[in-house]
Design a protein around this motif. Structure first.
Motif, mmCIF file in Angstrom:
data_model
loop_
_atom_site.group_PDB
_atom_site.id
_atom_site.type_symbol
_atom_site.label_atom_id
_atom_site.label_comp_id
_atom_site.label_asym_id
_atom_site.label_seq_id
_atom_site.Cartn_x
_atom_site.Cartn_y
_atom_site.Cartn_z
ATOM 1 N N PRO A 134 -44.394 78.119 172.341
ATOM 2 C CA PRO A 134 -45.457 77.244 172.864
ATOM 3 C C PRO A 134 -46.749 78.020 173.107
ATOM 4 C CG PRO A 134 -43.856 77.723 174.573
ATOM 5 C CD PRO A 134 -43.307 78.305 173.303
ATOM 6 N N PRO A 135 -47.868 77.309 173.142
ATOM 7 C CA PRO A 135 -49.140 78.001 173.386
ATOM 8 C C PRO A 135 -49.309 78.370 174.854
ATOM 9 C CG PRO A 135 -49.496 75.642 173.194
ATOM 10 C CD PRO A 135 -48.036 75.880 172.896
ATOM 11 N N LEU A 136 -50.137 79.349 175.086
ATOM 12 C CA LEU A 136 -50.537 79.718 176.442
ATOM 13 C C LEU A 136 -51.723 78.847 176.850
ATOM 14 C CD1 LEU A 136 -50.498 83.607 176.140
ATOM 15 C CD2 LEU A 136 -48.943 82.223 177.512
ATOM 16 N N PRO A 137 -51.991 78.748 178.139
ATOM 17 C CA PRO A 137 -53.227 78.062 178.526
ATOM 18 C C PRO A 137 -54.417 78.826 177.936
ATOM 19 C CG PRO A 137 -52.200 79.127 180.423
ATOM 20 C CD PRO A 137 -51.251 79.255 179.288
ATOM 21 N N GLY A 138 -55.472 78.116 177.629
ATOM 22 C CA GLY A 138 -56.612 78.721 176.945
ATOM 23 C C GLY A 138 -57.322 79.814 177.723
ATOM 24 N N LYS A 139 -58.012 80.634 176.982
ATOM 25 C CA LYS A 139 -58.829 81.706 177.562
ATOM 26 C C LYS A 139 -60.005 81.069 178.303
ATOM 27 C CE LYS A 139 -59.118 86.317 176.658
ATOM 28 N NZ LYS A 139 -58.368 87.172 177.536
ATOM 29 N N VAL A 140 -60.348 81.616 179.453
ATOM 30 C CA VAL A 140 -61.447 81.088 180.258
ATOM 31 C C VAL A 140 -62.547 82.151 180.315
ATOM 32 C CG1 VAL A 140 -62.117 80.243 182.544
ATOM 33 C CG2 VAL A 140 -59.861 79.706 181.635
ATOM 34 N N TYR A 141 -63.788 81.729 180.041
ATOM 35 C CA TYR A 141 -64.898 82.683 180.049
ATOM 36 C C TYR A 141 -65.847 82.467 181.224
ATOM 37 C CZ TYR A 141 -63.150 83.751 175.449
ATOM 38 O OH TYR A 141 -62.329 84.131 174.418
#
Length: 191
Positions: A134-141
């Motif tokens: 499964p995917p990880l939660p998205g990268k946050v900038y």
């Protein structure tokens, strides 16, 4: 449980043809009925008996109890090892409680940062071609140290780990899974 009898040994093909010509159709149907497996019967070799309700639905004498693993990602902590703002990062506490034999410890707690999860996921994908990771939660900038952003990421990481830790093929076939969720000295560069 069902009645399980040993299969009759089939005679060699030449004898089978002779027996077929000699047998009556009545005898063949009797033989077929003899080997039917009715439900509610148990067998220990040549002796069989009808099982009681308690024997069918009760706790078996010998069994391996598998509970669902309880995995939590909690207690996010933000660290700043140097004075530089770019050195800030957040770690998450991973708590695992399980009796699944694939894991070395019944209970464990380790801290991981998001970049550790990224490396872990990449390693899982490389070693587990048959399993969709499964995917990880998205990268946050922007605002990545905001409490709401950290909490959303924590929930996403927990959801990710629940799927991965609960997958039977990963439990038994992954070399990296147990170390990531249980070894406090897990080194992402060692892989």
């Amino acid at each position: 449980m069902q009645r399980i009898d040993p299969r009759p040994t089939d005679p060699p093909p030449a004898q089978q043809q002779q027996q077929t010509h000699q047998s009556q159709p009545h005898e063949q149907s009797q033989q077929a009925k003899q080997w039917a497996l009715p439900s509610g019967f148990a067998s220990t070799g040549s002796q069989s008996h009808t099982q009681s309700f308690e024997e069918i639905y009760g706790v078996p004498e010998n069994f391996l109890e598998i509970e669902n693993s309880i995995i939590q990602v909690t207690d996010p902590q933000t660290h700043q090892p140097t004075a530089s703002p770019s050195s800030r990062y957040t770690t998450y506490l991973i708590r695992l409680s399980t009796n699944i034999p694939a894991f070395k410890l019944r209970r464990s707690e380790v801290r991981r940062r998001y970049s550790d999860f990224e490396v872990f996921r990449d390693l899982l994908e490389r070693e587990s071609a048959r399993v969709s990771i499964p995917p990880l939660p998205g990268k946050v900038y922007l605002n990545r140290f905001d409490d709401a952003v950290i909490e959303e990421r924590r929930r996403g990481l927990e959801r990710f780990l629940k799927i991965v830790v609960g997958h039977p093929l990963l439990q038994t076939g992954s070399r990296v899974l147990g170390g990531f969720v249980q070894d406090p000295n897990w080194d992402r560069n060692a892989w």
